[in-house]
Enzyme design. Sequence first.
Site, short mmCIF file in Angstrom:
data_model
loop_
_atom_site.label_atom_id
_atom_site.label_comp_id
_atom_site.label_asym_id
_atom_site.label_seq_id
_atom_site.Cartn_x
_atom_site.Cartn_y
_atom_site.Cartn_z
N GLU A 37 -3.57 8.86 -12.57
CA GLU A 37 -4.57 8.88 -11.50
C GLU A 37 -4.14 9.84 -10.41
O GLU A 37 -2.95 9.90 -10.05
CB GLU A 37 -4.67 7.45 -10.95
CG GLU A 37 -5.60 7.28 -9.77
CD GLU A 37 -5.79 5.80 -9.43
OE1 GLU A 37 -5.63 4.95 -10.33
OE2 GLU A 37 -6.09 5.49 -8.26
N GLY B 282 -8.14 -0.15 -3.71
CA GLY B 282 -6.88 -0.38 -3.01
C GLY B 282 -7.03 -0.09 -1.53
O GLY B 282 -6.92 1.05 -1.12
N ASP C 98 -0.29 6.19 -11.05
CA ASP C 98 -1.05 6.81 -9.96
C ASP C 98 -0.11 7.65 -9.11
O ASP C 98 0.82 7.13 -8.49
CB ASP C 98 -1.67 5.69 -9.10
CG ASP C 98 -2.53 6.21 -7.95
OD1 ASP C 98 -2.61 7.44 -7.76
OD2 ASP C 98 -3.12 5.36 -7.26
N LYS D 25 -1.29 -1.39 -12.61
CA LYS D 25 -1.13 0.02 -12.19
C LYS D 25 0.14 0.17 -11.37
O LYS D 25 0.43 -0.68 -10.52
CB LYS D 25 -2.34 0.48 -11.39
CG LYS D 25 -2.35 1.98 -11.11
CD LYS D 25 -3.73 2.47 -10.68
CE LYS D 25 -4.01 2.22 -9.22
NZ LYS D 25 -5.39 2.56 -8.85
N HIS E 280 -12.30 2.47 -7.27
CA HIS E 280 -11.14 2.35 -6.41
C HIS E 280 -11.33 1.15 -5.49
O HIS E 280 -12.41 0.97 -4.93
CB HIS E 280 -10.99 3.61 -5.56
CG HIS E 280 -9.95 3.52 -4.50
ND1 HIS E 280 -10.24 3.61 -3.15
CD2 HIS E 280 -8.61 3.33 -4.58
CE1 HIS E 280 -9.12 3.50 -2.45
NE2 HIS E 280 -8.12 3.33 -3.28
N GLU F 38 -11.23 8.49 -5.79
CA GLU F 38 -11.21 7.78 -4.50
C GLU F 38 -11.28 8.73 -3.32
O GLU F 38 -11.71 8.35 -2.25
CB GLU F 38 -9.98 6.88 -4.40
CG GLU F 38 -8.68 7.62 -4.21
CD GLU F 38 -7.47 6.69 -4.17
OE1 GLU F 38 -6.96 6.36 -5.25
OE2 GLU F 38 -7.05 6.29 -3.08
N ASP G 259 -15.42 5.32 -4.77
CA ASP G 259 -14.97 4.55 -3.61
C ASP G 259 -16.20 4.14 -2.83
O ASP G 259 -17.10 4.95 -2.58
CB ASP G 259 -14.04 5.42 -2.76
CG ASP G 259 -13.47 4.67 -1.57
OD1 ASP G 259 -12.29 4.31 -1.61
OD2 ASP G 259 -14.22 4.43 -0.60
N LYS H 151 2.47 2.92 -8.94
CA LYS H 151 2.54 4.17 -8.20
C LYS H 151 3.73 4.97 -8.72
O LYS H 151 4.81 4.42 -8.98
CB LYS H 151 2.72 3.88 -6.72
CG LYS H 151 1.58 3.06 -6.12
CD LYS H 151 0.28 3.84 -6.10
CE LYS H 151 -0.83 3.05 -5.42
NZ LYS H 151 -2.07 3.84 -5.28
N GLY I 35 0.79 -1.23 0.00
CA GLY I 35 0.00 0.00 0.00
C GLY I 35 0.82 1.27 0.00
O GLY I 35 0.28 2.36 0.12
N SER I 36 2.13 1.19 -0.16
CA SER I 36 2.97 2.39 -0.11
C SER I 36 2.90 3.16 -1.41
O SER I 36 2.95 2.60 -2.49
CB SER I 36 4.41 1.99 0.19
OG SER I 36 4.84 0.99 -0.71
#
Lengths: 446, 446
Positions: A272, A351, A246, A216, A349, A299, A322, A218, A22-23
Amino acid sequence: MATITAVETHDIRFPTSRELHGSDAMNPDPDYSAAYVVLRTDEGPDGHGFTFTIGRGNDLCVAAIQAHAPLVVGLDVDAMAADLGGFARRLVGDSQLRWLGPEKGVLHLAAGAIVNAAFDLVAKRAGLPVWRLLAEMSPEQIVDLVDWRYLSDALTREEALRLLRDAAPGRRDRTERLLAHGYPAYTTTPGWLGYSDERLVQLARAAVAEGFTQIKLKVGADLADDLRRLRLAREAVGPDVRIAVDANQRWDVAEAVAWMRELAPFDPYWIEEPTSPDDVLGHAAIRAAVRPIRVATGEHAQNRVVVKQFLAAGAVDVVQLDACRVAGVTENVAILLLAAKFGVPVCPHAGGVGLCEVVQHLAMFDYVAVSGSLTGRAIEYVDHLHEHFADPVQVRAGHYRVPLRAGIGAQLREETLRDFAYPHGAAWVDPDPRPAPAGPEAGAAR
Amino acid sequence: MATITAVETHDIRFPTSRELHGSDAMNPDPDYSAAYVVLRTDEGPDGHGFTFTIGRGNDLCVAAIQAHAPLVVGLDVDAMAADLGGFARRLVGDSQLRWLGPEKGVLHLAAGAIVNAAFDLVAKRAGLPVWRLLAEMSPEQIVDLVDWRYLSDALTREEALRLLRDAAPGRRDRTERLLAHGYPAYTTTPGWLGYSDERLVQLARAAVAEGFTQIKLKVGADLADDLRRLRLAREAVGPDVRIAVDANQRWDVAEAVAWMRELAPFDPYWIEEPTSPDDVLGHAAIRAAVRPIRVATGEHAQNRVVVKQFLAAGAVDVVQLDACRVAGVTENVAILLLAAKFGVPVCPHAGGVGLCEVVQHLAMFDYVAVSGSLTGRAIEYVDHLHEHFADPVQVRAGHYRVPLRAGIGAQLREETLRDFAYPHGAAWVDPDPRPAPAGPEAGAAR
C-alpha cells in the site's frame, strides 16, 4: 420548511502521539484530529461531518470549512436534499476558492466535511443511514450526484446508468445478506510502526482469534525491522491469513520494487502507498514489477481525476477510497462507479478518527447498488477512538455490523467536543492524567 | 550572525474583478491577491515572498504561512543560506502538516511563499539577483537544492549533475547575451475573456507594435465567440505572430479535441490547460489528437511528481512552471532539470500579480545554467499591477530586461501593503474612487 442557519466548526484533536497509535514510516507522531462541522438548522436535525487530519493544520481545515459558509448558510434544506450533487458542485466550483487547489488539499478536505455533513442532515431527516439513503436512490438520482467533468474519457453518465441498472435487480437480496452477515473487515491495529515486537505478535494473534482474515503492517523505515516484523507476524497468524503491508509513500519506484522483493517470501497480500500518491505512472511500474503482490493506494488520492488515471493506467489492484479526502459522498460515488467500470475492488481507508464510522456507508452502498460484490473487498478497521462517537462502529467476527441509525455516523459526543477541543480542552490543558473516558465503550480502546 | 526573528504576513488583494482583468473561462471575476510574507531579521536585509491567489481563500494561505513559522523563526541565516535545499525540505516535510497535501494545495502555496522569501533574503545578503545567485552556484550546489524523493525513475542526481556540468562552459557567454538582449516575452494582455472585441483588436495590434511575437487568448466558454475572437486576432496580428490559446481547464478530453479542430484554421500555437491540470493521461491523449498544435500546461501542476509524469508520458510540448504554486525556487529547480532532461521548453506562467517579477529569475537561470537554450521559450507577460512592486519588471521590444537589483523581485511597496490590505485597506474600505496610484509607474497599467 427548514433552513441552514449556521456553519459551526470545532477543532478537535486527540493526543494519540503519546502512545504511538497511528505511527508509520512517514508519520511518526500523529495526533489524530477532526476539523468538525455542524450544519445547524432551524427545524429538525442538524448535520454533522468532519475531515480527518493528524494534528497541526487542523485549524486550517476548520478555517477552510468556514470559508465555504457563505455558500451554505441560508440554504433551504429540502432544495439541498433534492440536488445534493449540485450542492457539492457549487461548493467545489467557487472560482476564487478553486484556485487554491483545484480540487485538492485543504480546500477539498473542507468540502468533504461539509458535503458529508449535508448527507448526514438529509439522511437524518429521512430516518435512514446514509448507505441506505444511497442504496434506495434510483440510478438516475445516483448519477446526478456526480460531477462528471473530466470523467468522460473513462466513464460516461450513460455507462454509469447502465452499470447501476444492471445491479438494480439484486439490491434487495444483497441488502438482506448485508443485514444478516455484515461487511468484511481487516485490521491495522497490530501493525503500527511504533509498537514493540511483543505487542505486534500479541495483537496479531488477537486479531485472528477475533475472526479477522487479514491484518496490515506498516513498513518502509528499516528493511531489517520489516523482515523481522513480517516474519513474526506470519508466524503468529499462519499461512492462511492475509498480511498487507503499507509503506505510507516512503519509497521511490526502484526502491519499492527492491524492498518488496525482499519481503516477498512472507507472502504480502498487497503493498500500500509504495510511493508518492500523485505518481500514477510510478505505481504502474511498481505493479508490473512486483506481481503477484497487489498494489493498493487511494487514501491520499486527491480527487476523482487521479483515481480515474490510476484505473485507466492499470496502476492499482485495490482502490482505497477515503471518506473525507475527496469532496465527500458525491465524489466517492464517482470513485465507486469508476472502480466498478474497471472491475477493481474498493477497500476503503479507515485508519484515523471516525473514518470507520463514515466509510462503511460507502462500502455498503457499493455492495448493494454498484459493484454488487464482496470479492476481494474489506473495510479497514482500527480499534481506537470509537468511544467518542454517538454511533460507534460495531465489528464482530471480522465483519462490520450494518449501521442502522439515521445519518452518516460522523457525530461526536458532546463530552468529546468539550474535552478534546484544541487547544483549550481538558485533554490539552491537563494532558496527564488523561481525561475520563467519554463513555462506557471507552474501555475497549487501546 | 543574523537570525530570523519573525514571520510577518499580509493579506493583500487587488480589486481586479471590477474591470475583468484576468477573466477567463473558469475564473470569471478574480481579485488578484498575494499572501505575502516578510522574514524579518535582526541584522541586514529582510526576505520578501508571496503566493498568488485570486481572492477568497487568500487568508487561508496567510494562515498556512504562519503555520510554518515555528520551523523558521530563530533560524541562523547563514546556516539557512548554506543549505536552502534542506530548509525547503524541512518546511515541506513537517509530518503533521504534510498530511494536508501532501505537497499540494494551500500548504504547498504557503511553502512556496516562504522558500521564495528565503531566497530573496539570501540573494539580498549576497548582493545578487536570484537568477545570478543560482547561475553562480556549482552543479553540486544546484542539485543539493532539489528534493530528490520520487524523481529517480525519471532523473537521478547524477544525471542532473552531468547535465549541469555540460552546460557550465557556456555560462559566461549566455550571461553576456542575456544582459545585452534580455529574455523573450509573450503577452496575455490582449486576450482576457471579459474584454470587448474592440479592446482585443486594439491590444493585439499594440502588442505587435511593441515588439511581441506571440500573444495569448483565453478560450473555452463559447465556441462561436472563440472563432470570432481568434479570427479578429489573427487579422490584427497577421500570419507570422504566434497566437496561443488558453482554455483554463474548461474541457473534457474529447471536447478539447473537437474544439481545437474548430480553432485549427487560425493556426493556434499552443492549447494551454485544455483539461484538468491533474490529468496527465488526458493531456497525452489530447496532444496525440491535436498535433501539430502544441499542448501546454503547468501553472496548476501541484508539484514535481506531476511534472515528472507529464514529461515521462509525452503529455506536453511546453512546461509552464509557476513561481509560487510549487514549493518555490527549490522545487522549480527540480522542474527545470526535469524539463531539460526531456528536452521540453519551459515557458513560465506569469498571469497574476508579481509572478512576472519572480519567475523571470527562474527562466534566466535556466538559460544560463540548465537548458542553455532560448529556442521555443518565452516568459508570459501581463502588463498590470507592476507599479506595486519595489523593482517592477521592465519589458522592452518583446523582451524582459534582466533584473539587476538584489533579491527575487517579490517586494511590494509600503503604500501597497497599506492600501491593499484586505479587508481594511483603502482599496477595500472606500473602493470607489480607487486609491491614488502607488507610484510613477502606475500610469502604464491598464
